[in-house]
Write an enzyme that holds these catalytic residues in place. Structure first.
Site, PDB file in Angstrom:
ATOM      1  N   CYS A 113      27.558  87.723 -48.247  1.00 45.34           N
ATOM      2  CA  CYS A 113      27.803  86.570 -49.126  1.00 45.34           C
ATOM      3  C   CYS A 113      27.661  85.239 -48.394  1.00 45.34           C
ATOM      4  CB  CYS A 113      29.183  86.676 -49.761  1.00 45.34           C
ATOM      5  SG  CYS A 113      29.455  88.244 -50.563  1.00 45.34           S
ATOM      6  N   HIS A 252      31.817  80.186 -52.309  1.00 45.61           N
ATOM      7  CA  HIS A 252      31.328  81.497 -52.731  1.00 45.61           C
ATOM      8  C   HIS A 252      32.178  81.968 -53.907  1.00 45.61           C
ATOM      9  CE1 HIS A 252      30.029  85.535 -52.947  1.00 45.61           C
ATOM     10  NE2 HIS A 252      31.129  86.050 -52.432  1.00 45.61           N
ATOM     11  N   ASN A 282      30.086  88.060 -58.928  1.00 51.94           N
ATOM     12  CA  ASN A 282      29.781  87.862 -57.511  1.00 51.94           C
ATOM     13  C   ASN A 282      28.333  88.297 -57.256  1.00 51.94           C
ATOM     14  OD1 ASN A 282      29.602  87.976 -54.727  1.00 51.94           O
ATOM     15  ND2 ASN A 282      31.534  89.072 -54.433  1.00 51.94           N
TER      16      ASN A 282
HETATM   17  O1  UT7 Z   1      32.292  88.818 -51.849  1.00 54.44           O
HETATM   18  C1  UT7 Z   1      33.205  88.774 -50.805  1.00 54.44           C
HETATM   19  C2  UT7 Z   1      34.023  90.001 -50.622  1.00 54.44           C
HETATM   20  N1  UT7 Z   1      34.853  90.340 -51.730  1.00 54.44           N
HETATM   21  C3  UT7 Z   1      36.082  89.811 -51.899  1.00 54.44           C
HETATM   22  O2  UT7 Z   1      36.495  88.911 -51.203  1.00 54.44           O
HETATM   23  C4  UT7 Z   1      36.943  90.409 -52.972  1.00 54.44           C
HETATM   24  C5  UT7 Z   1      38.380  90.210 -52.670  1.00 54.44           C
HETATM   25  N2  UT7 Z   1      39.278  90.961 -53.508  1.00 54.44           N
HETATM   26  C6  UT7 Z   1      39.478  90.746 -54.838  1.00 54.44           C
HETATM   27  O3  UT7 Z   1      38.832  89.876 -55.420  1.00 54.44           O
HETATM   28  C7  UT7 Z   1      40.536  91.517 -55.564  1.00 54.44           C
HETATM   29  O4  UT7 Z   1      41.303  92.231 -54.629  1.00 54.44           O
HETATM   30  C8  UT7 Z   1      39.969  92.500 -56.623  1.00 54.44           C
HETATM   31  C9  UT7 Z   1      39.440  91.731 -57.810  1.00 54.44           C
HETATM   32  C10 UT7 Z   1      38.856  93.340 -56.035  1.00 54.44           C
HETATM   33  C11 UT7 Z   1      41.074  93.426 -57.144  1.00 54.44           C
HETATM   34  O5  UT7 Z   1      42.157  92.673 -57.646  1.00 54.44           O
HETATM   35  P1  UT7 Z   1      43.663  93.016 -57.219  1.00 54.44           P
HETATM   36  O6  UT7 Z   1      44.529  92.110 -57.950  1.00 54.44           O
HETATM   37  O7  UT7 Z   1      43.705  92.979 -55.719  1.00 54.44           O
HETATM   38  O8  UT7 Z   1      43.829  94.460 -57.795  1.00 54.44           O
HETATM   39  P2  UT7 Z   1      44.170  95.819 -57.009  1.00 54.44           P
HETATM   40  O9  UT7 Z   1      42.989  96.304 -56.261  1.00 54.44           O
HETATM   41  O10 UT7 Z   1      45.466  95.639 -56.284  1.00 54.44           O
HETATM   42  O11 UT7 Z   1      44.454  96.786 -58.232  1.00 54.44           O
HETATM   43  C12 UT7 Z   1      45.561  96.578 -59.111  1.00 54.44           C
HETATM   44  C13 UT7 Z   1      45.554  97.672 -60.152  1.00 54.44           C
HETATM   45  C14 UT7 Z   1      45.417  99.079 -59.581  1.00 54.44           C
HETATM   46  O12 UT7 Z   1      46.201  99.938 -60.372  1.00 54.44           O
HETATM   47  P3  UT7 Z   1      47.682 100.375 -59.889  1.00 54.44           P
HETATM   48  O13 UT7 Z   1      47.493 101.036 -58.555  1.00 54.44           O
HETATM   49  O14 UT7 Z   1      48.469  99.104 -59.804  1.00 54.44           O
HETATM   50  O15 UT7 Z   1      48.109 101.288 -60.967  1.00 54.44           O
HETATM   51  C15 UT7 Z   1      43.970  99.403 -59.776  1.00 54.44           C
HETATM   52  O16 UT7 Z   1      43.730 100.796 -59.900  1.00 54.44           O
HETATM   53  O17 UT7 Z   1      44.432  97.490 -61.015  1.00 54.44           O
HETATM   54  C16 UT7 Z   1      43.684  98.722 -61.083  1.00 54.44           C
HETATM   55  N3  UT7 Z   1      42.286  98.374 -61.286  1.00 54.44           N
HETATM   56  C17 UT7 Z   1      41.757  98.156 -62.495  1.00 54.44           C
HETATM   57  N4  UT7 Z   1      42.301  98.206 -63.723  1.00 54.44           N
HETATM   58  C18 UT7 Z   1      41.489  97.913 -64.758  1.00 54.44           C
HETATM   59  C19 UT7 Z   1      41.326  98.198 -60.339  1.00 54.44           C
HETATM   60  N5  UT7 Z   1      40.179  97.859 -60.929  1.00 54.44           N
HETATM   61  C20 UT7 Z   1      40.424  97.837 -62.269  1.00 54.44           C
HETATM   62  C21 UT7 Z   1      39.633  97.550 -63.390  1.00 54.44           C
HETATM   63  N6  UT7 Z   1      40.207  97.596 -64.602  1.00 54.44           N
HETATM   64  N7  UT7 Z   1      38.334  97.200 -63.292  1.00 54.44           N
END
Ligand code: UT7
Length: 325
Positions: A113, A252, A282
């Site tokens: 990125c 980004h 992204n």
């Molecule tokens: O491009 C540069 C590199 N990338 C980044 O810098 C990305 C950085 N990270 C992020 O943007 C965020 O961490 C994400 C958007 C990827 C994820 O958001 P989050 O708030 O950190 O969510 P999480 O991974 O902690 O997941 C929370 C919950 C989980 O369920 P439980 O364990 O709480 O029951 C996931 O299984 O959300 C669930 N989950 C979803 N639910 C519905 C994960 N993906 C989804 C989804 N729809 N698409």
């Protein structure tokens, strides 16, 4: 000595739009989850026969037109990408062929990125040294070709597209006035392209499975916020400016919550930050290139403005450039 600045910008995104509601039909997700956790409403998806190099060429043509530069006169082409048509020829060489830019040297850069800023800084060195008079810098991704469409934690995040700029000499104290690049290879496994068995890309398993992106989102989130804020601070310091002197920050676009957290950390009002993640998701290296393009055509950047570009991505790599427009 004159500075090196941006003479023209361009972009090219696929026509096909994939909305959050479309994704609801594909994986266990909701529009509400995607929107509140990331700020994304929709993204563009390249068709089967739409190649990375097609998007890159489209963006390049527009940037050349804006810069009033004939393809025959282009001296250097650098493409930032992590999703090329194939390992070789490089996307840069494919663009060179499509444009008929026969005079140019051409190569790709892989800095995920942060690729567009790494490429811009690389091109600037060639121009500053006097080796070349102009450079076409492109960031282009067909990143959705590396996505596991069964993995809801990644497939909702990404989109395809390309952005480009022409760099060349500019008069007065304008142009790219400072740049910062950093890498933290020790965190590389937080975001990678792997095969089903978790093995990284290698010749042995290449024929039996399709590689896809895996990421540890929460860990990346924290490092992204700190790295992007630090990169902006470093570049501003090098430019001998203060944060208050910055008219627009173009970051980004990985997650609107990351962008807000960076703004908060830097104490920059959100109105001074350009955001278009809602429409594109992204696009890896292409995100900031398309954001810069839109900021210019929407009139968010005016002559004399100080613009901070800042990126973060897999590697992990971060970068920031300050441009006096
Ligand atoms: O491009 C540069 C590199 N990338 C980044 O810098 C990305 C950085 N990270 C992020 O943007 C965020 O961490 C994400 C958007 C990827 C994820 O958001 P989050 O708030 O950190 O969510 P999480 O991974 O902690 O997941 C929370 C919950 C989980 O369920 P439980 O364990 O709480 O029951 C996931 O299984 O959300 C669930 N989950 C979803 N639910 C519905 C994960 N993906 C989804 C989804 N729809 N698409």
């Amino acid at each position: 000595m004159s500075g090196i600045g941006i003479l023209g910008v361009g972009h090219c995104v696929p026509k096909k739009v994939l909305t959050n509601h479309d994704l609801e039909k594909m994986v266990d997700t909701t529009d509400e989850w995607i929107l509140t956790r990331t700020g994304i409403k929709e993204r563009r998806i390249a068709g089967k026969h739409e190649k990375n190099s097609d998007l890159a060429t489209g963006a390049a043509r527009e940037a050349l037109k804006q810069a009033n530069l004939n393809a025959h006169d282009v001296e250097l082409i650098i493409v930032a990408t992590i999703s090329p048509d194939s390992n070789f020829p490089s996307v840069a060489c494919l663009v060179q062929k499509a444009l008929g830019a026969k005079k140019a040297a051409a190569f790709d850069i892989g800095a995920a990125c942060s690729g567009f800023l790494y490429a811009m800084t690389t091109a600037k060195q060639f121009l500053q040294s006097g080796m070349y008079q102009n450079a076409l810098v492109i960031a282009s991704e067909k990143i959705t070709s590396l996505i596991d469409w069964n993995d809801r934690s990644t497939c909702v995040l990404f989109g395809d597209g390309a952005g480009a700029c022409v760099l060349g000499p500019v008069r007065g104290k304008r142009g790219i006035i400072s740049e910062f690049m950093h890498a933290q290879g020790n965190f590389g496994d937080l975001m990678a392209v792997v095969f089903e068995d978790g093995e990284p890309l290698s010749q042995q398993n290449k024929t039996i499975a399709k590689p896809f992106v895996v990421m540890q989102g929460q860990e990346l989130f924290k490092i992204a916020v700190n790295s992007m804020a630090a990169a902006v601070e470093q570049a501003i310091k090098k430019a001998k400016l203060k944060l208050e002197d910055i008219d627009l920050v173009v970051p980004h676009q990985a997650n609107d919550r990351i962008i807000s957290a960076v703004a908060k950390k830097l104490k920059v009002p959100k109105e001074k930050i350009f955001v278009n993640i809602d429409r594109y998701g992204n696009m890896s290296a292409a995100s900031i290139a398309v954001a810069l393009y839109e900021a210019v055509v929407q009139g968010r950047i005016k002559k004399g403005d100080n613009v901070a570009l800042v990126t973060f991505g897999a590697g992990l790599v971060s970068a920031a450039n300050i441009i006096k427009w």
